[in-house]
Design an enzyme around this catalytic site. Structure first.
Site, PDB file in Angstrom:
ATOM      1  CG  HIS A  26      -3.582   3.134   0.864  1.00 12.63           C
ATOM      2  ND1 HIS A  26      -3.929   2.658  -0.378  1.00 12.63           N
ATOM      3  CD2 HIS A  26      -3.772   2.110   1.735  1.00 12.63           C
ATOM      4  CE1 HIS A  26      -4.299   1.392  -0.250  1.00 12.63           C
ATOM      5  NE2 HIS A  26      -4.211   1.035   1.018  1.00 12.63           N
ATOM      6  CG  ASN A  63      -7.027  -1.140  -0.392  1.00 14.82           C
ATOM      7  OD1 ASN A  63      -6.113  -0.977  -1.183  1.00 14.82           O
ATOM      8  ND2 ASN A  63      -6.843  -1.273   0.910  1.00 14.82           N
ATOM      9  CB  CYS A  79      -0.935   0.011   1.201  1.00 15.36           C
ATOM     10  SG  CYS A  79      -1.936  -1.463   1.274  1.00 15.36           S
TER      11      CYS A  79
HETATM   12  N1  COA Z   1     -19.779  -9.859   4.562  1.00 17.80           N
HETATM   13  C1  COA Z   1     -20.509 -10.169   5.624  1.00 17.80           C
HETATM   14  N2  COA Z   1     -19.972 -10.536   6.799  1.00 17.80           N
HETATM   15  C2  COA Z   1     -18.638 -10.538   6.907  1.00 17.80           C
HETATM   16  C3  COA Z   1     -17.806 -10.209   5.819  1.00 17.80           C
HETATM   17  C4  COA Z   1     -18.437  -9.838   4.609  1.00 17.80           C
HETATM   18  N3  COA Z   1     -17.729  -9.499   3.512  1.00 17.80           N
HETATM   19  N4  COA Z   1     -16.545 -10.306   6.229  1.00 17.80           N
HETATM   20  C5  COA Z   1     -16.539 -10.684   7.496  1.00 17.80           C
HETATM   21  N5  COA Z   1     -17.814 -10.832   7.909  1.00 17.80           N
HETATM   22  C6  COA Z   1     -18.315 -11.236   9.222  1.00 17.80           C
HETATM   23  C7  COA Z   1     -17.298 -11.942  10.057  1.00 17.80           C
HETATM   24  O1  COA Z   1     -17.257 -13.301   9.719  1.00 17.80           O
HETATM   25  C8  COA Z   1     -17.832 -11.713  11.449  1.00 17.80           C
HETATM   26  O2  COA Z   1     -18.850 -12.625  11.701  1.00 17.80           O
HETATM   27  P1  COA Z   1     -19.008 -13.300  13.188  1.00 17.80           P
HETATM   28  O3  COA Z   1     -19.240 -12.124  14.109  1.00 17.80           O
HETATM   29  O4  COA Z   1     -20.171 -14.191  13.011  1.00 17.80           O
HETATM   30  O5  COA Z   1     -17.708 -13.994  13.439  1.00 17.80           O
HETATM   31  C9  COA Z   1     -18.484 -10.338  11.352  1.00 17.80           C
HETATM   32  O6  COA Z   1     -18.653 -10.068   9.959  1.00 17.80           O
HETATM   33  C10 COA Z   1     -17.685  -9.228  11.976  1.00 17.80           C
HETATM   34  O7  COA Z   1     -16.357  -9.418  11.596  1.00 17.80           O
HETATM   35  P2  COA Z   1     -15.262  -8.495  12.179  1.00 17.80           P
HETATM   36  O8  COA Z   1     -13.939  -8.931  11.631  1.00 17.80           O
HETATM   37  O9  COA Z   1     -15.431  -8.343  13.641  1.00 17.80           O
HETATM   38  O10 COA Z   1     -15.702  -7.129  11.512  1.00 17.80           O
HETATM   39  P3  COA Z   1     -15.074  -5.735  11.696  1.00 17.80           P
HETATM   40  O11 COA Z   1     -16.108  -4.822  12.228  1.00 17.80           O
HETATM   41  O12 COA Z   1     -13.748  -5.784  12.382  1.00 17.80           O
HETATM   42  O13 COA Z   1     -14.793  -5.309  10.197  1.00 17.80           O
HETATM   43  C11 COA Z   1     -13.107  -5.116   8.524  1.00 17.80           C
HETATM   44  C12 COA Z   1     -13.945  -6.063   9.366  1.00 17.80           C
HETATM   45  C13 COA Z   1     -12.164  -5.941   7.664  1.00 17.80           C
HETATM   46  C14 COA Z   1     -14.007  -4.289   7.625  1.00 17.80           C
HETATM   47  C15 COA Z   1     -12.356  -4.182   9.518  1.00 17.80           C
HETATM   48  O14 COA Z   1     -11.618  -4.931  10.434  1.00 17.80           O
HETATM   49  C16 COA Z   1     -11.448  -3.229   8.819  1.00 17.80           C
HETATM   50  O15 COA Z   1     -11.906  -2.257   8.242  1.00 17.80           O
HETATM   51  N6  COA Z   1     -10.108  -3.474   8.869  1.00 17.80           N
HETATM   52  C17 COA Z   1      -9.166  -2.741   8.097  1.00 17.80           C
HETATM   53  C18 COA Z   1      -9.089  -3.378   6.762  1.00 17.80           C
HETATM   54  C19 COA Z   1      -8.338  -2.591   5.765  1.00 17.80           C
HETATM   55  O16 COA Z   1      -8.514  -1.403   5.636  1.00 17.80           O
HETATM   56  N7  COA Z   1      -7.479  -3.248   5.020  1.00 17.80           N
HETATM   57  C20 COA Z   1      -6.703  -2.654   4.026  1.00 17.80           C
HETATM   58  C21 COA Z   1      -5.462  -2.172   4.616  1.00 17.80           C
HETATM   59  S1  COA Z   1      -4.404  -1.533   3.439  1.00 17.80           S
END
Ligand code: COA
Length: 330
Positions: free
Chosen positions: A257, A287, A113
């Site tokens: 980014h 992204n 990134c």
């Molecule tokens: N659709 C529906 N449900 C989803 C899913 C999707 N695409 N992806 C994950 N889930 C589910 C998970 O399985 C979890 O279910 P559970 O509670 O039954 O176990 C639930 O959603 C919540 O997951 P969680 O990981 O706690 O969600 P979160 O609120 O932390 O959000 C991200 C997940 C990835 C969106 C968040 O962590 C985030 O924004 N991280 C940064 C990611 C990023 O920017 N990456 C790029 C970096 S360069």
């Protein structure tokens, strides 16, 4: 020492739009989950046969033309990607060949990134030092061919998209153009956002077992990434301002980014700047990793969001972990 400035920018987005609604036909997810957690409404995927080098070439042609140059004028190029056309050689040499450039140096950058900003720092240093007059920097990604588009990979695959962006860096008066670059890494978090295979520590580097286990797909500790990103983005933006004797009030625009809309919003809040000062286009493209900053920069230039004399801060955080900022007097 002379300065170094961005003379032209360009972008390349594949025409194939992939909506959240389409993703719901491939995996167990919903429009609401994706929009609420990431801000993404659609992204682009390449058609088979298009590589990161192709997106890079399209973006580079535009950047070179807008700089008032031709490919023959480019004396060095840097290509940043985590999704090269092949394991080796890197995309830089493919661009040199496809654009009919002279036998110039072509460097590949592997910092995901932050790749475009690491590449830009190389261009900045070479131009300021008088090593080269015109350096091309490309960030381009084909993420779509490396993602698990089933429910098992949904936390990663709803986030990423394909695209390319480029900038040409050339000489300027001292104090104009790129003022400074600040680069960081913390490898203890390497495994929190990675694709393990093909892996040279395995023999063979990729096997049926590895593919069956999904080790060739990107994996992400989303919460970890989020927590570190919202700390490092503001930190590295402040570092850039302090190094140049500026404060947040000097900033015309921050182009982060495009990791995730919630991260961008958290950065605006942490910096206590108006949300409109922190650019976002993630809803259209997802992204695009190394491509997201040059794509956003090109859109800002095109939309007249950046004017001569503006103080522009580019900032990135991602896999590695790595983070970086570039401060520019446009
Ligand atoms: N659709 C529906 N449900 C989803 C899913 C999707 N695409 N992806 C994950 N889930 C589910 C998970 O399985 C979890 O279910 P559970 O509670 O039954 O176990 C639930 O959603 C919540 O997951 P969680 O990981 O706690 O969600 P979160 O609120 O932390 O959000 C991200 C997940 C990835 C969106 C968040 O962590 C985030 O924004 N991280 C940064 C990611 C990023 O920017 N990456 C790029 C970096 S360069």
């Amino acid at each position: 020492m002379r300065g170094a400035k961005i003379l032209g920018t360009g972008r390349a987005l594949p025409p194939h739009v992939v909506t959240n609604a389409y993703l719901t036909t491939l995996m167990d997810t919903t429009e609401e989950w994706i929009v609420q957690r990431t801000g993404i409404r659609e992204r682009r995927f390449v058609d088979p046969g298009t590589g990161a080098s192709d997106l890079g070439v399209t973006a580079a042609r535009l950047a070179i033309e807008r700089a008032g140059l031709t490919p023959k004028d480019i004396q060095f190029l840097v290509f940043a990607t985590l999704s090269p056309d092949m394991f080796f050689p890197g995309c830089g040499v493919l661009v040199q060949e496809k654009m009919g450039m002279d036998t110039i140096g072509a460097l590949d950058v592997r910092t995901q990134c932050t790749g475009f900003l690491y590449g830009l720092s190389v261009a900045e240093a070479y131009v300021k030092a008088g090593f080269y007059d015109y350096v091309l920097v490309i960030g381009a990604e084909v993420q779509s061919t490396g993602m698990d588009l089933s429910t098992a990979g949904r936390d990663v695959s709803v986030i990423f998209g394909d695209g390319g962006g480029a900038a040409v860096v050339g000489p300027s008066d001292p104090g104009r153009g790129i003022l400074s670059s600040h680069l960081h890494s913390e490898g203890k978090y390497a495994r929190e956002l990675m694709a393990e295979a093909p892996a040279s520590i395995e023999h063979p580097r990729i096997s049926k077992e590895m593919i069956d286990a999904g080790r060739h797909y990107g994996t992400m500790n989303g919460r970890y990434v989020f927590t570190h990103a919202v700390r490092r983005f503001p930190e590295v933006i402040r570092e850039a301002l302090e190094a140049n004797g500026m404060t947040l009030s000097d900033l015309s625009i921050v182009i982060p980014h495009q990791a995730n809309l919630r991260i961008t919003q958290a950065v605006a809040k942490a910096l206590e700047v108006q949300p409109e000062k922190v650019f976002s286009n993630i809803e259209k493209y997802g992204n695009t990793t190394a491509a997201s900053i040059p794509i956003a920069l090109d859109e800002c230039v095109e939309e007249g969001r950046i004017r001569e004399g503006d103080i522009v801060c580019l900032a990135a955080f991602g896999s590695g972990f790595t983070w970086a900022s570039t401060l520019i007097r446009w």
